[in-house]
Write a protein that holds these residues in place. Structure first.
Motif, PDB file in Angstrom:
ATOM      1  N   ALA A 133     -12.983  -4.568  -2.379  1.00 48.67           N
ATOM      2  CA  ALA A 133     -11.620  -4.487  -1.842  1.00 48.67           C
ATOM      3  C   ALA A 133     -10.637  -4.199  -2.972  1.00 48.67           C
ATOM      4  O   ALA A 133      -9.731  -3.370  -2.814  1.00 48.67           O
ATOM      5  N   GLY A 134     -10.799  -4.869  -4.101  1.00 48.12           N
ATOM      6  CA  GLY A 134      -9.912  -4.650  -5.244  1.00 48.12           C
ATOM      7  C   GLY A 134      -9.950  -3.215  -5.726  1.00 48.12           C
ATOM      8  O   GLY A 134      -8.908  -2.599  -5.956  1.00 48.12           O
ATOM      9  N   ILE A 135     -11.151  -2.672  -5.848  1.00 45.29           N
ATOM     10  CA  ILE A 135     -11.286  -1.282  -6.295  1.00 45.29           C
ATOM     11  C   ILE A 135     -10.671  -0.338  -5.264  1.00 45.29           C
ATOM     12  O   ILE A 135      -9.971   0.616  -5.622  1.00 45.29           O
ATOM     13  N   GLY A 136     -10.910  -0.609  -3.998  1.00 41.49           N
ATOM     14  CA  GLY A 136     -10.321   0.222  -2.948  1.00 41.49           C
ATOM     15  C   GLY A 136      -8.805   0.226  -2.988  1.00 41.49           C
ATOM     16  O   GLY A 136      -8.164   1.275  -2.852  1.00 41.49           O
ATOM     17  N   VAL A 137      -8.219  -0.948  -3.199  1.00 40.51           N
ATOM     18  CA  VAL A 137      -6.759  -1.035  -3.265  1.00 40.51           C
ATOM     19  C   VAL A 137      -6.236  -0.342  -4.524  1.00 40.51           C
ATOM     20  O   VAL A 137      -5.215   0.358  -4.471  1.00 40.51           O
ATOM     21  N   LEU A 138      -6.926  -0.499  -5.660  1.00 36.69           N
ATOM     22  CA  LEU A 138      -6.522   0.205  -6.888  1.00 36.69           C
ATOM     23  C   LEU A 138      -6.466   1.713  -6.656  1.00 36.69           C
ATOM     24  O   LEU A 138      -5.501   2.379  -7.040  1.00 36.69           O
ATOM     25  N   ILE A 139      -7.499   2.234  -6.026  1.00 41.56           N
ATOM     26  CA  ILE A 139      -7.552   3.672  -5.740  1.00 41.56           C
ATOM     27  C   ILE A 139      -6.412   4.045  -4.791  1.00 41.56           C
ATOM     28  O   ILE A 139      -5.726   5.050  -4.999  1.00 41.56           O
ATOM     29  N   GLY A 140      -6.193   3.222  -3.772  1.00 42.32           N
ATOM     30  CA  GLY A 140      -5.105   3.478  -2.833  1.00 42.32           C
ATOM     31  C   GLY A 140      -3.740   3.473  -3.493  1.00 42.32           C
ATOM     32  O   GLY A 140      -2.876   4.312  -3.182  1.00 42.32           O
ATOM     33  N   ILE A 141      -3.523   2.546  -4.432  1.00 45.86           N
ATOM     34  CA  ILE A 141      -2.246   2.476  -5.146  1.00 45.86           C
ATOM     35  C   ILE A 141      -2.010   3.754  -5.941  1.00 45.86           C
ATOM     36  O   ILE A 141      -0.935   4.356  -5.892  1.00 45.86           O
ATOM     37  N   ALA A 142      -3.027   4.187  -6.689  1.00 42.14           N
ATOM     38  CA  ALA A 142      -2.877   5.389  -7.523  1.00 42.14           C
ATOM     39  C   ALA A 142      -2.611   6.628  -6.669  1.00 42.14           C
ATOM     40  O   ALA A 142      -1.685   7.401  -6.940  1.00 42.14           O
ATOM     41  N   PHE A 143      -3.413   6.804  -5.633  1.00 44.14           N
ATOM     42  CA  PHE A 143      -3.227   7.986  -4.793  1.00 44.14           C
ATOM     43  C   PHE A 143      -1.958   7.885  -3.951  1.00 44.14           C
ATOM     44  O   PHE A 143      -1.310   8.893  -3.680  1.00 44.14           O
ATOM     45  N   GLY A 144      -1.584   6.685  -3.569  1.00 46.47           N
ATOM     46  CA  GLY A 144      -0.321   6.499  -2.859  1.00 46.47           C
ATOM     47  C   GLY A 144       0.863   6.914  -3.721  1.00 46.47           C
ATOM     48  O   GLY A 144       1.792   7.574  -3.242  1.00 46.47           O
ATOM     49  N   LYS A 145       0.838   6.529  -5.000  1.00 51.00           N
ATOM     50  CA  LYS A 145       1.908   6.910  -5.926  1.00 51.00           C
ATOM     51  C   LYS A 145       1.962   8.427  -6.074  1.00 51.00           C
ATOM     52  O   LYS A 145       3.043   9.029  -6.064  1.00 51.00           O
ATOM     53  N   ILE A 146       0.801   9.053  -6.207  1.00 48.08           N
ATOM     54  CA  ILE A 146       0.757  10.510  -6.348  1.00 48.08           C
ATOM     55  C   ILE A 146       1.302  11.180  -5.087  1.00 48.08           C
ATOM     56  O   ILE A 146       2.159  12.072  -5.161  1.00 48.08           O
ATOM     57  N   ILE A 147       0.806  10.767  -3.931  1.00 48.90           N
ATOM     58  CA  ILE A 147       1.230  11.379  -2.667  1.00 48.90           C
ATOM     59  C   ILE A 147       2.730  11.207  -2.456  1.00 48.90           C
ATOM     60  O   ILE A 147       3.439  12.164  -2.116  1.00 48.90           O
ATOM     61  N   TRP A 148       3.232   9.991  -2.666  1.00 46.90           N
ATOM     62  CA  TRP A 148       4.669   9.755  -2.490  1.00 46.90           C
ATOM     63  C   TRP A 148       5.483  10.610  -3.459  1.00 46.90           C
ATOM     64  O   TRP A 148       6.485  11.225  -3.068  1.00 46.90           O
TER      65      TRP A 148
END
Length: 185
Positions: A133-148
């Motif tokens: 879950a931690g790794i999944g959220v880390l990936i989501g945070i990074a890609f979320g920042k890029i997408i936004w």
């Protein structure tokens, strides 16, 4: 959780709230901090804070979590204002400055709340010792920042891609290495 850990965590939480309040209410401080955030070094260091955040969440240390969040917030102004500013960096930060200072609608509040919610999910997942879950959220945070950044900033938003992916790669390597090392011993 021990009393000292709770109290120290609370102190850093109060400092974090005070920093956010100061950024929201003092335009002189906001502009000073934001001008220093033009130094791209702050863009590279910020994702690295996910490493201690993950570590402290995993070992259930509230002080470490709270202090890391405070340091993450304030790291935007640790470096001096650069002499020369990349035009794309200037454009992206102008968009971010406008985003943070103009027309707070319900939609903007909801979108912006994704940041603390995702950080909370990262902390919660690792507090529960769920590395996947931690790794999944880390990936989501990074890609979320890029997408936004790209969605809101257009071509200038692409300037965050390299710092975000570099930070993600470093975080994933360190977190996975530490987790495997801890579970081999």
């Amino acid at each position: 959780m021990k009393s000292l850990d709770k109290n120290t965590a609370l102190l850093f939480a109060v400092l974090s709230v005070a920093f956010v309040f100061l950024m929201a209410t003092d335009s002189v401080f906001f502009e000073w901090a934001f001008s220093r955030h033009q130094n791209i070094l702050s863009w590279y260091i910020r994702p690295i804070f996910m490493i201690p955040l993950c570590y402290f969440a995993f070992i259930r240390n509230a002080t470490g979590i709270s202090a890391t969040i405070f340091l993450l917030l304030t790291s935007m102004f640790w470096f001096p204002r650069p002499g020369a500013i990349d035009p794309k960096v200037g454009e992206l930060l102008a968009m971010e400055r406008e985003y943070l200072t103009e027309n707070w609608t319900a939609a903007k509040i909801i979108v912006t709340s994704i940041v603390p919610v995702s950080m909370g999910l990262l902390i919660w997942g690792l507090w529960k010792r769920n590395i996947k879950a931690g790794i999944g959220v880390l990936i989501g945070i990074a890609f979320g920042k890029i997408i936004w950044s790209v969605a809101e900033g257009g071509a200038s938003g692409a300037k965050v891609i390299i710092p975000a992916l570099a930070g993600l790669a470093i975080c994933l390597v360190v977190v996975i290495w530490w987790y495997k090392k801890r579970h081999i011993e």
